[in-house]
Design an enzyme around this catalytic site. Structure first.
Site, PDB file in Angstrom:
ATOM      1  N   SER A  36      -6.409  65.395   7.972  1.00  0.00           N
ATOM      2  CA  SER A  36      -7.165  66.118   6.958  1.00  0.00           C
ATOM      3  C   SER A  36      -7.407  65.276   5.650  1.00  0.00           C
ATOM      4  O   SER A  36      -8.438  65.537   4.782  1.00  0.00           O
ATOM      5  CB  SER A  36      -6.436  67.439   6.784  1.00  0.00           C
ATOM      6  OG  SER A  36      -5.095  67.506   6.480  1.00  0.00           O
ATOM      7  N   THR A  37      -6.148  64.581   5.332  1.00  0.00           N
ATOM      8  CA  THR A  37      -6.113  63.804   4.102  1.00  0.00           C
ATOM      9  C   THR A  37      -7.089  62.719   4.219  1.00  0.00           C
ATOM     10  O   THR A  37      -7.833  62.513   3.320  1.00  0.00           O
ATOM     11  CB  THR A  37      -4.699  63.543   3.554  1.00  0.00           C
ATOM     12  OG1 THR A  37      -3.841  64.612   4.050  1.00  0.00           O
ATOM     13  CG2 THR A  37      -4.798  63.250   2.260  1.00  0.00           C
ATOM     14  N   GLU A 112      -3.594  53.347  14.338  1.00  0.00           N
ATOM     15  CA  GLU A 112      -3.242  53.731  12.950  1.00  0.00           C
ATOM     16  C   GLU A 112      -2.319  52.513  12.614  1.00  0.00           C
ATOM     17  O   GLU A 112      -2.543  51.914  11.545  1.00  0.00           O
ATOM     18  CB  GLU A 112      -2.555  54.869  12.654  1.00  0.00           C
ATOM     19  CG  GLU A 112      -3.640  56.088  12.927  1.00  0.00           C
ATOM     20  CD  GLU A 112      -2.967  57.386  12.790  1.00  0.00           C
ATOM     21  OE1 GLU A 112      -3.565  58.531  12.825  1.00  0.00           O
ATOM     22  OE2 GLU A 112      -1.656  57.354  12.932  1.00  0.00           O
TER      23      GLU A 112
HETATM   24  O1  LIG Z   1      -0.330  60.398  11.230  1.00  0.00           O
HETATM   25  C1  LIG Z   1      -1.521  61.101  11.088  1.00  0.00           C
HETATM   26  C2  LIG Z   1      -2.175  61.518  12.510  1.00  0.00           C
HETATM   27  O2  LIG Z   1      -1.787  60.699  13.457  1.00  0.00           O
HETATM   28  C3  LIG Z   1      -1.901  61.889   9.993  1.00  0.00           C
HETATM   29  O3  LIG Z   1      -2.136  61.012   8.973  1.00  0.00           O
HETATM   30  C4  LIG Z   1      -0.632  62.865   9.776  1.00  0.00           C
HETATM   31  O4  LIG Z   1      -0.502  63.831  10.611  1.00  0.00           O
HETATM   32  C5  LIG Z   1      -1.002  63.682   8.383  1.00  0.00           C
HETATM   33  O5  LIG Z   1      -2.147  64.508   8.443  1.00  0.00           O
HETATM   34  P1  LIG Z   1      -2.783  65.301   7.475  1.00  0.00           P
HETATM   35  O6  LIG Z   1      -3.565  64.473   6.428  1.00  0.00           O
HETATM   36  O7  LIG Z   1      -3.535  66.223   8.260  1.00  0.00           O
HETATM   37  O8  LIG Z   1      -1.589  66.120   6.594  1.00  0.00           O
END
Ligand SMILES: O=C(CO)[C@H](O)[C@H](O)COP(=O)(O)O
Length: 233
Positions: A36-37, A112
């Site tokens: 989401s971020t 990632e």
């Molecule tokens: O590691 C991740 C996905 O693999 C995301 O960056 C992590 O879960 C953070 O997510 P969000 O921004 O929705 O809180």
């Protein structure tokens, strides 16, 4: 298009996305994380590109981020075409004050970490709910394994007093597969420090990738109701 209005001030996650988009320069290749971020960052980057005619290219860590970036009008290139990456921007599930991370709630760990490790600068965007005193405090550590190696790795980790299990899909009626076609173990370690867990998982045969991102972050933007704080090397 910006995702906030005069009537709704930016949330902590939007504030960090705005700050990170501000450091993108003309001509850069920018890696896009997942979550989401990271989505808010994609929105802000697209807004800057449109408003300031920035000439940038992006590369995505997941299918969902690639689709979102394309829909937002960003020029997406594939990982195969990268010879360098100026910056990579992603969220995280846990962050310590010495900038160790836990990631991988999603299932795109391999790309990632690939992009985060090869980028000239890796920036992390979180709100203050993600800050912890030690990695693994709130979440199990995701470990992506070759499907055929899952039980062997689980047995090896059990001997190190780690507890956990195979991740299931959202319906709970099948295993969850990562984007790279692997299985995921969600493990809790009680007796080992983060550096020890990182070291053993990084070399364990059968482990494809894991969620500890140690010593590769250039800066963490932390959003809260008081504004944005920066941790940096
Ligand atoms: O590691 C991740 C996905 O693999 C995301 O960056 C992590 O879960 C953070 O997510 P969000 O921004 O929705 O809180």
């Amino acid at each position: 298009m910006s995702t906030h209005t005069e009537a709704s001030p930016p949330s902590p996650k939007q504030q960090v996305a705005i700050k990170a988009a501000e450091i993108v320069d003309n001509g850069m290749i920018v890696g896009l994380g997942t979550g989401s971020t990271a989505n808010l960052f994609i929105d802000e980057l697209a807004r800057r590109q449109h408003e300031q005619q920035l000439e940038i290219q992006v590369v995505a860590s997941s299918v969902i981020s690639r689709v979102k970036a394309q829909q937002a009008g960003l020029q997406v290139i594939s990982i195969e075409h990268l010879s360098h990456l100026d910056m990579y921007v992603d969220g995280a599930d846990e962050v310590t004050t010495d900038m160790q991370l836990l990631k991988g709630r999603g299932q795109d760990l391999v790309c990632e970490k690939l992009l985060a490790s090869h980028a000239t600068a890796f920036y992390v965007l979180v709100d203050d709910s993600k800050m912890v005193s030690r990695i693994g405090e709130k979440n199990a550590i995701p470990i992506e394994v070759m499907p055929s190696a899952a039980q062997l790795v689980l047995n090896r980790l059990a001997k190190l007093q780690a507890k956990g299990s195979l991740r299931l899909n959202a319906a709970g009626d099948n295993v969850a597969y990562s984007a790279a076609g692997n299985l995921i173990l969600d493990m809790q370690f009680t007796d080992l420090e983060t550096a020890q867990i990182n070291a053993l998982l990084t070399v364990m045969p059968g482990v494809v990738e894991h969620g500890i991102f140690a010593d590769i972050v250039k800066a963490v933007f932390i959003g809260s109701s008081d504004g944005v704080k920066l941790l940096q090397r």
